[in-house]
Design an enzyme around this catalytic site. Sequence first.
Site, PDB file in Angstrom:
ATOM      1  N   ARG A 163       0.855  -1.200   0.000  1.00 40.08           N
ATOM      2  CA  ARG A 163       0.000   0.000   0.000  1.00 40.08           C
ATOM      3  C   ARG A 163       0.886   1.244   0.000  1.00 40.08           C
ATOM      4  O   ARG A 163       0.618   2.231  -0.672  1.00 40.08           O
ATOM      5  CB  ARG A 163      -0.969   0.003   1.195  1.00 40.08           C
ATOM      6  CG  ARG A 163      -1.730   1.305   1.306  1.00 40.08           C
ATOM      7  CD  ARG A 163      -2.997   1.266   2.155  1.00 40.08           C
ATOM      8  NE  ARG A 163      -2.951   0.350   3.271  1.00 40.08           N
ATOM      9  CZ  ARG A 163      -2.239   0.531   4.406  1.00 40.08           C
ATOM     10  NH1 ARG A 163      -1.531   1.624   4.562  1.00 40.08           N
ATOM     11  NH2 ARG A 163      -2.256  -0.379   5.350  1.00 40.08           N
ATOM     12  N   TYR A 199     -16.609  17.053 -14.409  1.00 39.30           N
ATOM     13  CA  TYR A 199     -17.006  15.643 -14.511  1.00 39.30           C
ATOM     14  C   TYR A 199     -18.079  15.319 -13.460  1.00 39.30           C
ATOM     15  O   TYR A 199     -17.969  15.748 -12.302  1.00 39.30           O
ATOM     16  CB  TYR A 199     -15.767  14.769 -14.315  1.00 39.30           C
ATOM     17  CG  TYR A 199     -16.074  13.299 -14.329  1.00 39.30           C
ATOM     18  CD1 TYR A 199     -16.429  12.656 -15.503  1.00 39.30           C
ATOM     19  CD2 TYR A 199     -16.032  12.551 -13.157  1.00 39.30           C
ATOM     20  CE1 TYR A 199     -16.735  11.304 -15.516  1.00 39.30           C
ATOM     21  CE2 TYR A 199     -16.327  11.198 -13.162  1.00 39.30           C
ATOM     22  CZ  TYR A 199     -16.685  10.585 -14.341  1.00 39.30           C
ATOM     23  OH  TYR A 199     -16.985   9.252 -14.353  1.00 39.30           O
ATOM     24  N   ASP A 238      -7.843  18.730 -13.913  1.00 38.44           N
ATOM     25  CA  ASP A 238      -8.150  17.403 -14.463  1.00 38.44           C
ATOM     26  C   ASP A 238      -7.779  17.439 -15.946  1.00 38.44           C
ATOM     27  O   ASP A 238      -8.430  18.108 -16.747  1.00 38.44           O
ATOM     28  CB  ASP A 238      -9.648  17.114 -14.260  1.00 38.44           C
ATOM     29  CG  ASP A 238     -10.062  15.726 -14.729  1.00 38.44           C
ATOM     30  OD1 ASP A 238      -9.421  15.192 -15.655  1.00 38.44           O
ATOM     31  OD2 ASP A 238     -11.048  15.193 -14.184  1.00 38.44           O
ATOM     32  N   LYS A 272      -9.211   6.407 -19.282  1.00 36.17           N
ATOM     33  CA  LYS A 272      -9.606   6.920 -20.593  1.00 36.17           C
ATOM     34  C   LYS A 272      -8.440   6.784 -21.591  1.00 36.17           C
ATOM     35  O   LYS A 272      -8.045   5.676 -21.884  1.00 36.17           O
ATOM     36  CB  LYS A 272     -10.109   8.353 -20.435  1.00 36.17           C
ATOM     37  CG  LYS A 272     -11.091   8.534 -19.265  1.00 36.17           C
ATOM     38  CD  LYS A 272     -12.400   7.796 -19.452  1.00 36.17           C
ATOM     39  CE  LYS A 272     -13.239   7.728 -18.186  1.00 36.17           C
ATOM     40  NZ  LYS A 272     -13.536   9.006 -17.527  1.00 36.17           N
TER      41      LYS A 272
HETATM   42  C1  LIG Z   1     -13.903   9.383 -16.237  1.00 36.45           C
HETATM   43  C2  LIG Z   1     -13.439  10.679 -15.686  1.00 36.45           C
HETATM   44  C3  LIG Z   1     -13.130  10.831 -14.333  1.00 36.45           C
HETATM   45  C4  LIG Z   1     -13.290   9.696 -13.335  1.00 36.45           C
HETATM   46  O1  LIG Z   1     -12.462   8.625 -13.625  1.00 36.45           O
HETATM   47  P1  LIG Z   1     -12.802   7.092 -13.211  1.00 36.45           P
HETATM   48  O2  LIG Z   1     -11.594   6.365 -13.648  1.00 36.45           O
HETATM   49  O3  LIG Z   1     -14.044   6.726 -13.961  1.00 36.45           O
HETATM   50  O4  LIG Z   1     -13.033   7.072 -11.760  1.00 36.45           O
HETATM   51  C5  LIG Z   1     -12.662  12.049 -13.913  1.00 36.45           C
HETATM   52  N1  LIG Z   1     -12.533  13.090 -14.765  1.00 36.45           N
HETATM   53  C6  LIG Z   1     -12.831  12.977 -16.082  1.00 36.45           C
HETATM   54  C7  LIG Z   1     -12.661  14.154 -16.963  1.00 36.45           C
HETATM   55  C8  LIG Z   1     -13.297  11.775 -16.591  1.00 36.45           C
HETATM   56  O5  LIG Z   1     -13.603  11.676 -17.874  1.00 36.45           O
END
Ligand SMILES: *Cc1c(COP(=O)(O)O)cnc(C)c1O
Length: 389
Positions: A50, A102, A174, A199
Amino acid sequence: MSKRLETALIHGAIREGYVDKKGAVNVPVYLSSTFHQESIDEFGEYDYARSGNPTRAALEMAIAELEGGNRGFAFSTGMAAVSACFMILSAGDHIVITEDVYGGTYRFVTKVLPRYGITHTFVDFTDVEAVKAAVTPETKLIYMETPSNPTLGIIDIRAVVDIAKQHGAMTFLDNTFMTPLHQRPLDLGVDVVIHSATKFLSGHSDILAGLVVTKDGELGNQIYFIQNSFGSVLGVQDSFTLIQNMKTTAVRFNEQTRVAGRIAEFLEQQPLVEKVYYPGLASHPGAAIHNGQSTSTGAVLSFSLPSYAVAKAFVDAMQIPVFAVSLGGVESILSYPAKMSHAAMEPEERAKRGITDGLLRFSVGLENEDDLLEDFAQALAVASNVAVK
Ligand SMILES: *Cc1c(COP(=O)(O)O)cnc(C)c1O
Protein backbone atom coordinates in the site's frame (compact mmCIF):
# COMPACT_ATOMS: atom_id res chain seq x y z
CA MET A 1 19.80 14.02 -23.98
CA SER A 2 16.32 15.12 -23.04
CA LYS A 3 13.67 12.84 -24.43
CA ARG A 4 10.51 13.91 -26.21
CA LEU A 5 7.27 12.64 -24.78
CA GLU A 6 6.64 9.91 -27.35
CA THR A 7 9.99 8.40 -26.37
CA ALA A 8 9.25 8.79 -22.67
CA LEU A 9 5.97 6.94 -23.17
CA ILE A 10 7.88 3.90 -24.44
CA HIS A 11 10.85 3.95 -22.06
CA GLY A 12 9.67 6.02 -19.10
CA ALA A 13 8.81 3.14 -16.81
CA ILE A 14 12.02 1.22 -17.43
CA ARG A 15 15.03 2.73 -15.75
CA GLU A 16 18.58 1.67 -15.39
CA GLY A 17 19.22 0.37 -11.93
CA TYR A 18 15.54 0.35 -11.18
CA VAL A 19 14.16 -2.78 -12.81
CA ASP A 20 15.95 -6.09 -12.51
CA LYS A 21 19.24 -6.82 -14.22
CA LYS A 22 17.90 -9.67 -16.34
CA GLY A 23 17.21 -7.43 -19.28
CA ALA A 24 13.43 -7.74 -19.48
CA VAL A 25 12.08 -5.02 -21.78
CA ASN A 26 8.90 -4.82 -19.73
CA VAL A 27 8.50 -3.79 -16.11
CA PRO A 28 8.37 -6.88 -13.87
CA VAL A 29 5.05 -7.54 -12.15
CA TYR A 30 5.91 -7.64 -8.47
CA LEU A 31 2.91 -9.48 -7.07
CA SER A 32 3.98 -8.97 -3.52
CA SER A 33 2.03 -7.29 -0.78
CA THR A 34 4.94 -7.38 1.65
CA PHE A 35 8.73 -7.23 1.39
CA HIS A 36 11.42 -9.03 3.40
CA GLN A 37 13.68 -6.78 5.46
CA GLU A 38 17.36 -7.60 5.97
CA SER A 39 17.44 -7.12 9.72
CA ILE A 40 15.83 -5.37 12.63
CA ASP A 41 17.76 -2.21 11.89
CA GLU A 42 18.17 -2.48 8.13
CA PHE A 43 15.03 -1.84 6.09
CA GLY A 44 14.80 -1.91 2.31
CA GLU A 45 13.15 0.47 -0.14
CA TYR A 46 9.78 -1.30 0.07
CA ASP A 47 7.99 -2.65 3.10
CA TYR A 48 4.27 -3.00 2.32
CA ALA A 49 2.59 -2.59 -1.06
CA ARG A 50 0.00 0.00 0.00
CA SER A 51 2.91 2.27 0.85
CA GLY A 52 4.83 1.33 -2.27
CA ASN A 53 5.24 -1.45 -4.83
CA PRO A 54 8.00 -1.49 -7.49
CA THR A 55 5.60 -2.05 -10.41
CA ARG A 56 3.32 0.77 -9.31
CA ALA A 57 6.37 2.94 -8.61
CA ALA A 58 7.56 2.48 -12.20
CA LEU A 59 4.21 3.80 -13.43
CA GLU A 60 4.29 6.66 -10.93
CA MET A 61 7.74 7.74 -12.09
CA ALA A 62 6.67 7.51 -15.72
CA ILE A 63 3.64 9.78 -15.30
CA ALA A 64 5.68 12.26 -13.24
CA GLU A 65 8.21 12.50 -16.07
CA LEU A 66 5.48 12.85 -18.71
CA GLU A 67 3.83 15.74 -16.88
CA GLY A 68 7.11 17.42 -16.03
CA GLY A 69 6.57 16.90 -12.31
CA ASN A 70 8.59 15.38 -9.48
CA ARG A 71 6.18 12.83 -8.05
CA GLY A 72 3.44 10.65 -9.48
CA PHE A 73 0.73 8.70 -7.68
CA ALA A 74 -1.38 5.87 -9.06
CA PHE A 75 -4.88 5.28 -7.72
CA SER A 76 -7.50 2.59 -8.21
CA THR A 77 -9.75 4.91 -10.29
CA GLY A 78 -9.85 8.44 -11.58
CA MET A 79 -12.33 9.31 -8.83
CA ALA A 80 -9.99 7.85 -6.20
CA ALA A 81 -7.33 10.23 -7.55
CA VAL A 82 -9.70 13.21 -7.59
CA SER A 83 -11.01 12.56 -4.09
CA ALA A 84 -7.53 11.91 -2.63
CA CYS A 85 -6.44 15.32 -3.89
CA PHE A 86 -9.46 17.02 -2.31
CA MET A 87 -8.66 15.24 0.95
CA ILE A 88 -5.59 17.37 1.55
CA LEU A 89 -8.09 20.13 2.40
CA SER A 90 -9.45 20.71 5.92
CA ALA A 91 -12.73 21.77 7.50
CA GLY A 92 -13.38 25.47 6.86
CA ASP A 93 -11.63 25.48 3.49
CA HIS A 94 -13.47 26.71 0.40
CA ILE A 95 -13.17 25.53 -3.21
CA VAL A 96 -13.87 27.54 -6.34
CA ILE A 97 -14.66 24.97 -9.03
CA THR A 98 -15.68 24.99 -12.67
CA GLU A 99 -19.38 24.29 -13.06
CA ASP A 100 -18.56 22.28 -16.17
CA VAL A 101 -16.95 19.45 -14.21
CA TYR A 102 -17.01 15.64 -14.51
CA GLY A 103 -20.22 14.27 -12.97
CA GLY A 104 -18.41 12.16 -10.35
CA THR A 105 -16.34 15.15 -9.24
CA TYR A 106 -19.55 17.16 -8.97
CA ARG A 107 -21.05 14.44 -6.78
CA PHE A 108 -17.99 14.29 -4.49
CA VAL A 109 -17.80 18.05 -4.07
CA THR A 110 -21.54 18.54 -3.49
CA LYS A 111 -22.44 15.42 -1.49
CA VAL A 112 -19.31 14.30 0.38
CA LEU A 113 -17.07 17.28 1.11
CA PRO A 114 -19.79 19.44 2.77
CA ARG A 115 -20.12 16.72 5.46
CA TYR A 116 -16.52 17.50 6.41
CA GLY A 117 -17.04 21.26 6.45
CA ILE A 118 -15.45 21.93 3.07
CA THR A 119 -17.55 24.34 1.02
CA HIS A 120 -17.57 25.20 -2.66
CA THR A 121 -18.77 27.68 -5.25
CA PHE A 122 -19.44 26.59 -8.84
CA VAL A 123 -18.51 29.19 -11.43
CA ASP A 124 -18.54 29.44 -15.22
CA PHE A 125 -14.76 29.38 -15.66
CA THR A 126 -14.92 30.74 -19.20
CA ASP A 127 -15.60 34.03 -17.38
CA VAL A 128 -12.33 34.86 -15.60
CA GLU A 129 -13.88 37.82 -13.74
CA ALA A 130 -16.49 35.48 -12.27
CA VAL A 131 -13.71 33.20 -10.99
CA LYS A 132 -12.01 36.17 -9.34
CA ALA A 133 -15.29 37.29 -7.78
CA ALA A 134 -15.95 33.86 -6.26
CA VAL A 135 -12.66 33.72 -4.32
CA THR A 136 -13.06 34.31 -0.58
CA PRO A 137 -10.45 34.53 2.20
CA GLU A 138 -11.21 30.83 2.90
CA THR A 139 -10.56 29.75 -0.69
CA LYS A 140 -7.74 27.19 -0.60
CA LEU A 141 -8.27 25.60 -3.98
CA ILE A 142 -9.31 26.52 -7.51
CA TYR A 143 -10.28 23.43 -9.50
CA MET A 144 -10.20 23.26 -13.31
CA GLU A 145 -11.09 20.76 -16.00
CA THR A 146 -10.29 21.78 -19.59
CA PRO A 147 -11.51 20.88 -22.12
CA SER A 148 -14.55 20.11 -20.07
CA ASN A 149 -16.94 17.25 -20.12
CA PRO A 150 -19.25 17.03 -22.07
CA THR A 151 -19.51 20.48 -23.71
CA LEU A 152 -15.77 20.94 -24.32
CA GLY A 153 -15.62 24.33 -22.59
CA ILE A 154 -12.16 25.89 -22.46
CA ILE A 155 -10.59 27.47 -19.39
CA ASP A 156 -7.74 29.97 -19.68
CA ILE A 157 -5.32 28.06 -17.43
CA ARG A 158 -2.76 30.87 -17.08
CA ALA A 159 -5.43 33.43 -16.13
CA VAL A 160 -6.87 31.15 -13.43
CA VAL A 161 -3.39 30.32 -12.08
CA ASP A 162 -2.72 34.08 -11.79
CA ILE A 163 -5.89 34.55 -9.73
CA ALA A 164 -4.95 31.63 -7.48
CA LYS A 165 -1.41 32.93 -6.94
CA GLN A 166 -2.72 36.39 -6.00
CA HIS A 167 -4.87 34.79 -3.30
CA GLY A 168 -2.43 32.14 -2.14
CA ALA A 169 -4.76 29.34 -3.28
CA MET A 170 -3.71 26.05 -4.91
CA THR A 171 -4.82 24.97 -8.38
CA PHE A 172 -5.74 21.43 -9.45
CA LEU A 173 -6.46 20.50 -13.07
CA ASP A 174 -8.15 17.40 -14.46
CA ASN A 175 -6.11 16.78 -17.64
CA THR A 176 -7.95 13.63 -18.76
CA PHE A 177 -9.13 14.99 -22.14
CA MET A 178 -5.68 16.12 -23.35
CA THR A 179 -3.19 13.61 -21.88
CA PRO A 180 0.28 14.84 -20.83
CA LEU A 181 1.26 14.79 -24.49
CA HIS A 182 -0.82 17.80 -25.41
CA GLN A 183 -1.40 19.89 -22.32
CA ARG A 184 1.18 20.40 -19.60
CA PRO A 185 -0.54 22.14 -16.68
CA LEU A 186 2.48 22.08 -14.34
CA ASP A 187 4.43 24.13 -16.90
CA LEU A 188 1.60 26.69 -16.77
CA GLY A 189 1.84 26.97 -12.98
CA VAL A 190 -0.85 24.48 -11.92
CA ASP A 191 -0.02 22.69 -8.64
CA VAL A 192 -1.65 19.28 -9.07
CA VAL A 193 -2.51 17.44 -12.29
CA ILE A 194 -5.10 14.66 -12.22
CA HIS A 195 -5.97 12.01 -14.81
CA SER A 196 -8.62 9.44 -15.18
CA ALA A 197 -6.14 7.02 -16.80
CA THR A 198 -9.15 4.80 -17.47
CA LYS A 199 -9.61 6.92 -20.59
CA PHE A 200 -6.93 7.81 -23.18
CA LEU A 201 -3.86 6.76 -21.19
CA SER A 202 -5.04 3.17 -20.89
CA GLY A 203 -7.08 3.49 -24.04
CA HIS A 204 -8.53 0.00 -24.35
CA SER A 205 -11.59 0.19 -22.08
CA ASP A 206 -10.02 -2.50 -19.93
CA ILE A 207 -8.95 -1.09 -16.57
CA LEU A 208 -9.92 1.70 -14.19
CA ALA A 209 -7.05 3.89 -12.99
CA GLY A 210 -6.26 7.38 -11.74
CA LEU A 211 -3.00 9.31 -11.77
CA VAL A 212 -1.83 12.43 -9.96
CA VAL A 213 1.34 14.45 -10.47
CA THR A 214 2.88 17.19 -8.32
CA LYS A 215 5.98 19.32 -8.66
CA ASP A 216 6.16 20.90 -5.21
CA GLY A 217 7.77 18.61 -2.63
CA GLU A 218 5.47 19.49 0.27
CA LEU A 219 2.35 19.04 -1.84
CA GLY A 220 3.72 15.70 -3.01
CA ASN A 221 4.17 14.63 0.61
CA GLN A 222 0.58 15.61 1.41
CA ILE A 223 -0.84 13.60 -1.52
CA TYR A 224 1.37 10.63 -0.61
CA PHE A 225 0.13 10.77 2.98
CA ILE A 226 -3.49 10.58 1.77
CA GLN A 227 -2.70 7.83 -0.76
CA ASN A 228 -1.14 5.70 1.97
CA SER A 229 -3.74 6.59 4.62
CA PHE A 230 -6.80 6.17 2.44
CA GLY A 231 -5.35 3.21 0.57
CA SER A 232 -7.08 3.47 -2.81
CA VAL A 233 -3.88 2.50 -4.66
CA LEU A 234 -3.73 0.99 -8.12
CA GLY A 235 -3.22 -2.77 -8.04
CA VAL A 236 -0.04 -4.35 -9.40
CA GLN A 237 -1.62 -6.08 -12.42
CA ASP A 238 -3.48 -2.94 -13.41
CA SER A 239 -0.30 -0.90 -12.98
CA PHE A 240 1.41 -3.24 -15.45
CA THR A 241 -1.50 -3.04 -17.91
CA LEU A 242 -1.45 0.75 -17.76
CA ILE A 243 2.33 0.90 -18.30
CA GLN A 244 1.91 -1.27 -21.40
CA ASN A 245 -1.09 0.61 -22.77
CA MET A 246 0.51 4.01 -22.26
CA LYS A 247 3.23 3.09 -24.74
CA THR A 248 0.76 3.53 -27.60
CA THR A 249 -1.05 6.60 -26.27
CA ALA A 250 0.63 8.98 -28.71
CA VAL A 251 -0.23 7.04 -31.87
CA ARG A 252 -3.76 6.31 -30.66
CA PHE A 253 -4.55 9.82 -29.48
CA ASN A 254 -3.10 11.62 -32.49
CA GLU A 255 -4.94 9.42 -34.97
CA GLN A 256 -8.20 9.65 -33.02
CA THR A 257 -7.81 13.44 -32.93
CA ARG A 258 -7.28 13.69 -36.68
CA VAL A 259 -10.48 11.74 -37.33
CA ALA A 260 -12.36 13.73 -34.66
CA GLY A 261 -11.61 16.87 -36.67
CA ARG A 262 -13.12 15.32 -39.79
CA ILE A 263 -16.23 14.17 -37.94
CA ALA A 264 -16.71 17.56 -36.26
CA GLU A 265 -16.54 19.33 -39.63
CA PHE A 266 -18.96 16.83 -41.11
CA LEU A 267 -21.44 17.27 -38.27
CA GLU A 268 -21.25 21.05 -38.48
CA GLN A 269 -22.62 20.83 -42.02
CA GLN A 270 -25.61 18.65 -41.13
CA PRO A 271 -28.96 20.50 -40.93
CA LEU A 272 -30.24 18.17 -38.21
CA VAL A 273 -27.33 18.97 -35.89
CA GLU A 274 -28.05 22.09 -33.86
CA LYS A 275 -24.59 22.60 -32.41
CA VAL A 276 -21.19 20.91 -32.45
CA TYR A 277 -18.87 21.26 -29.48
CA TYR A 278 -15.25 20.72 -30.50
CA PRO A 279 -12.29 23.01 -29.78
CA GLY A 280 -10.84 22.27 -33.22
CA LEU A 281 -13.67 24.14 -34.95
CA ALA A 282 -13.14 27.82 -35.70
CA SER A 283 -16.69 28.33 -34.41
CA HIS A 284 -15.70 27.17 -30.91
CA PRO A 285 -15.58 30.22 -28.60
CA GLY A 286 -12.58 28.86 -26.68
CA ALA A 287 -10.52 27.79 -29.72
CA ALA A 288 -7.94 30.59 -29.48
CA ILE A 289 -7.34 30.09 -25.74
CA HIS A 290 -7.18 26.34 -26.18
CA ASN A 291 -4.61 26.59 -28.96
CA GLY A 292 -2.48 28.83 -26.74
CA GLN A 293 -2.19 26.17 -24.03
CA SER A 294 -2.57 22.82 -25.82
CA THR A 295 -1.08 21.15 -28.86
CA SER A 296 -4.10 19.07 -29.83
CA THR A 297 -7.83 19.57 -30.12
CA GLY A 298 -8.57 16.12 -28.76
CA ALA A 299 -10.60 13.11 -29.75
CA VAL A 300 -13.90 13.84 -28.01
CA LEU A 301 -16.72 15.95 -29.43
CA SER A 302 -20.31 16.58 -28.49
CA PHE A 303 -23.27 17.63 -30.59
CA SER A 304 -26.88 18.42 -29.97
CA LEU A 305 -29.87 17.07 -31.82
CA PRO A 306 -33.26 18.80 -31.59
CA SER A 307 -34.94 16.51 -29.05
CA TYR A 308 -34.83 13.36 -26.95
CA ALA A 309 -36.80 11.49 -29.65
CA VAL A 310 -34.33 12.44 -32.39
CA ALA A 311 -31.34 11.58 -30.18
CA LYS A 312 -32.91 8.21 -29.38
CA ALA A 313 -33.52 7.44 -33.06
CA PHE A 314 -29.94 8.43 -33.87
CA VAL A 315 -28.46 6.26 -31.11
CA ASP A 316 -30.59 3.28 -32.14
CA ALA A 317 -29.47 3.67 -35.76
CA MET A 318 -25.70 3.97 -35.14
CA GLN A 319 -24.03 0.65 -35.89
CA ILE A 320 -20.29 1.00 -35.19
CA PRO A 321 -19.73 2.72 -31.84
CA VAL A 322 -20.52 1.13 -28.54
CA PHE A 323 -23.22 3.05 -26.72
CA ALA A 324 -21.71 3.41 -23.30
CA VAL A 325 -20.32 5.53 -20.53
CA SER A 326 -16.60 6.41 -20.80
CA LEU A 327 -14.30 7.63 -23.55
CA GLY A 328 -10.76 7.28 -24.85
CA GLY A 329 -10.96 3.66 -26.00
CA VAL A 330 -9.86 2.10 -29.28
CA GLU A 331 -13.55 1.56 -29.99
CA SER A 332 -15.64 4.64 -30.68
CA ILE A 333 -17.93 5.35 -27.76
CA LEU A 334 -21.23 7.17 -28.12
CA SER A 335 -22.78 8.39 -24.91
CA TYR A 336 -25.79 10.24 -23.67
CA PRO A 337 -24.54 12.56 -20.91
CA ALA A 338 -27.97 13.39 -19.47
CA LYS A 339 -28.47 9.76 -18.41
CA MET A 340 -24.85 8.60 -18.20
CA SER A 341 -21.86 10.70 -17.09
CA HIS A 342 -24.07 13.47 -15.72
CA ALA A 343 -26.93 11.44 -14.29
CA ALA A 344 -25.72 12.43 -10.80
CA MET A 345 -26.47 16.06 -11.58
CA GLU A 346 -29.90 17.60 -10.94
CA PRO A 347 -31.86 18.38 -14.16
CA GLU A 348 -31.72 22.18 -13.56
CA GLU A 349 -27.94 22.00 -13.14
CA ARG A 350 -27.63 19.97 -16.33
CA ALA A 351 -29.74 22.47 -18.27
CA LYS A 352 -27.51 25.36 -17.07
CA ARG A 353 -24.50 23.55 -18.51
CA GLY A 354 -26.02 22.88 -21.93
CA ILE A 355 -26.50 19.18 -21.22
CA THR A 356 -29.82 19.02 -23.01
CA ASP A 357 -32.00 15.99 -23.78
CA GLY A 358 -30.62 16.05 -27.33
CA LEU A 359 -26.92 16.20 -26.43
CA LEU A 360 -24.67 13.30 -27.43
CA ARG A 361 -20.95 12.83 -26.83
CA PHE A 362 -18.68 10.92 -29.20
CA SER A 363 -15.22 9.60 -28.36
CA VAL A 364 -13.46 8.68 -31.59
CA GLY A 365 -11.92 5.22 -31.73
CA LEU A 366 -9.57 3.63 -34.21
CA GLU A 367 -12.08 2.20 -36.67
CA ASN A 368 -11.80 3.14 -40.35
CA GLU A 369 -12.69 6.83 -40.59
CA ASP A 370 -14.85 6.46 -43.71
CA ASP A 371 -16.86 3.74 -42.00
CA LEU A 372 -17.47 6.11 -39.10
CA LEU A 373 -18.53 8.97 -41.37
CA GLU A 374 -20.87 6.67 -43.31
CA ASP A 375 -22.38 5.46 -40.06
CA PHE A 376 -23.03 9.05 -38.94
CA ALA A 377 -24.61 9.88 -42.31
CA GLN A 378 -27.00 6.94 -42.31
CA ALA A 379 -27.98 7.38 -38.64
CA LEU A 380 -28.67 11.10 -39.17
CA ALA A 381 -30.85 10.22 -42.16
CA VAL A 382 -32.87 7.83 -40.00
CA ALA A 383 -33.12 10.39 -37.18
CA SER A 384 -34.27 13.15 -39.52
CA ASN A 385 -37.39 11.09 -40.30
CA VAL A 386 -38.30 11.35 -36.62
CA ALA A 387 -37.56 15.09 -36.62
CA VAL A 388 -40.02 15.86 -39.41
CA LYS A 389 -42.86 13.80 -37.87
C1 LIG B 1 -13.90 9.38 -16.24
C2 LIG B 1 -13.44 10.68 -15.69
C3 LIG B 1 -13.13 10.83 -14.33
C4 LIG B 1 -13.29 9.70 -13.33
O1 LIG B 1 -12.46 8.62 -13.62
P1 LIG B 1 -12.80 7.09 -13.21
O2 LIG B 1 -11.59 6.36 -13.65
O3 LIG B 1 -14.04 6.73 -13.96
O4 LIG B 1 -13.03 7.07 -11.76
C5 LIG B 1 -12.66 12.05 -13.91
N1 LIG B 1 -12.53 13.09 -14.77
C6 LIG B 1 -12.83 12.98 -16.08
C7 LIG B 1 -12.66 14.15 -16.96
C8 LIG B 1 -13.30 11.77 -16.59
O5 LIG B 1 -13.60 11.68 -17.87
